[in-house]
Design a protein around this motif. Structure first.
Motif, short mmCIF file in Angstrom:
data_model
loop_
_atom_site.label_atom_id
_atom_site.label_comp_id
_atom_site.label_asym_id
_atom_site.label_seq_id
_atom_site.Cartn_x
_atom_site.Cartn_y
_atom_site.Cartn_z
N GLU A 157 0.83 -1.21 0.00
CA GLU A 157 0.00 0.00 0.00
C GLU A 157 0.85 1.25 0.00
O GLU A 157 0.51 2.25 -0.63
CB GLU A 157 -0.93 0.00 1.23
N GLU A 158 1.97 1.20 0.70
CA GLU A 158 2.85 2.36 0.79
C GLU A 158 3.79 2.48 -0.41
O GLU A 158 4.52 3.46 -0.53
CB GLU A 158 3.68 2.28 2.08
N GLY A 159 3.81 1.42 -1.24
CA GLY A 159 4.65 1.48 -2.43
C GLY A 159 6.10 1.07 -2.19
O GLY A 159 6.96 1.33 -3.03
N ASP A 160 6.36 0.42 -1.07
CA ASP A 160 7.73 -0.01 -0.80
C ASP A 160 8.06 -1.36 -1.43
O ASP A 160 9.22 -1.72 -1.56
CB ASP A 160 7.98 -0.08 0.71
N VAL A 161 7.02 -2.11 -1.74
CA VAL A 161 7.23 -3.35 -2.50
C VAL A 161 6.18 -3.41 -3.59
O VAL A 161 5.16 -2.71 -3.54
CB VAL A 161 7.12 -4.63 -1.61
N ALA A 203 11.02 -6.08 -3.67
CA ALA A 203 11.31 -4.85 -2.92
C ALA A 203 12.05 -3.82 -3.78
O ALA A 203 12.30 -2.71 -3.32
CB ALA A 203 12.12 -5.16 -1.67
N CYS A 204 12.40 -4.21 -4.99
CA CYS A 204 12.99 -3.24 -5.92
C CYS A 204 11.86 -2.60 -6.70
O CYS A 204 11.22 -3.25 -7.53
CB CYS A 204 13.99 -3.90 -6.86
N THR A 205 11.58 -1.34 -6.42
CA THR A 205 10.42 -0.69 -7.01
C THR A 205 10.78 0.16 -8.22
O THR A 205 9.95 0.91 -8.71
CB THR A 205 9.69 0.18 -5.96
#
Lengths: 146, 146
Positions: free
Chosen positions: A56-60, A74-76
């Motif tokens: 949701e936070e865009g970290d993954v 985890a690489c966005t």
DNA sequence: GTATTTGCAAATATTTTGCACAAAC
DNA sequence: GTTTGTGCAAAATATTTGCAAATAC
């Protein structure tokens, strides 16, 4: 790591860290088994809750369900993935390779910095595509020879 | 339809027929609900069993899990799909559009008949890709404006 | 008559959730 | 001290499976 979350949590840190430490694009169970020996009081529910929070936070980025299990990256940075239908292996598709795939797509601005992975949203067929969630399914070389 | 299956079954016929009658790329539940009024003695297990049989026999293609549910396409001509992350809508990506995407991929033979959808396997990044299982995730226009 | 298919319910697998307690601030 | 995070177990969800009865050939 960043302070976007409401409160700090060592377990949350560890979950994101182990995700960032691998290029296998794992699922919740893998993360849990990797951390359980190090953090005995860790529950699978906490892994699930934090993975969803990260997404949701865009970290993954979620790569979708592979063999019944949701897989994460985890690489966005903008990049697509190739998934082996047989063994479930997930590999990265570099921005450059993807650019080669897409640079001549009609309507896609040739002057854009896509090849430099600066753009991750493209317009295609009335859909706005997030290239990070784009998955090519097939057979990896190992499974092909079998 | 074809006689590749061990014995004939009216319910199997109906399941494949209803799959072929739609372009919504449905899941097992949708097929079940569509057929239940017509075939009262139909069970969800039978739908699942036949969908898996169809997939093994190559009569349908799995588009992967969308919002927790596996979706299928009874059109097995080589074509990719775009999936809306929000509403789960699945749309076809025509062979011609895909050819535009891929015709300049390095290593892909320019002289191939890909644009005519005659080829569905491509080599990319050490993976042999079945383009029918390739999925672009993003937002459809309806969900984008909201 | 034998082999396959199906209904039904139970089993399985993954993910989510409720709640009391723990940790963070 | 209030808010947020977590363990644990139960619930929810999608799918598979075992088995006896039904169907196909």
């Amino acid at each position: 790591m960043l302070n976007r979350y409401r409160k700090h949590s060592k377990k949350r840190d560890a979950i994101l860290e182990v995700l960032k430490s691998t290029d296998t694009h794992p699922g919740a169970q893998w993360v849990y088994e990797k951390l359980k020996p190090v953090i005995p009081y860790l529950s699978l529910g906490t892994v699930y809750r934090n993975l969803n929070l990260f997404r949701e936070e865009g970290d993954v980025v979620s790569l979708g369900v592979v063999n019944g299990e949701e897989r994460f990256d985890a690489c966005t940075l903008p990049h697509a993935h190739v998934v082996c239908k047989v063994c479930g292996k997930v590999s990265d598709l570099s921005g450059e390779t993807l650019a080669e795939l897409l640079e001549n797509y009609r309507g896609f601005p040739k002057t854009s910095a896509f090849g430099k992975a600066a753009l991750d949203l493209i317009e295609i067929h009335n859909f706005t595509i997030d290239i990070r969630n784009t998955v090519f399914y097939g057979l990896c070389n190992d499974c092909l020879v079998k």
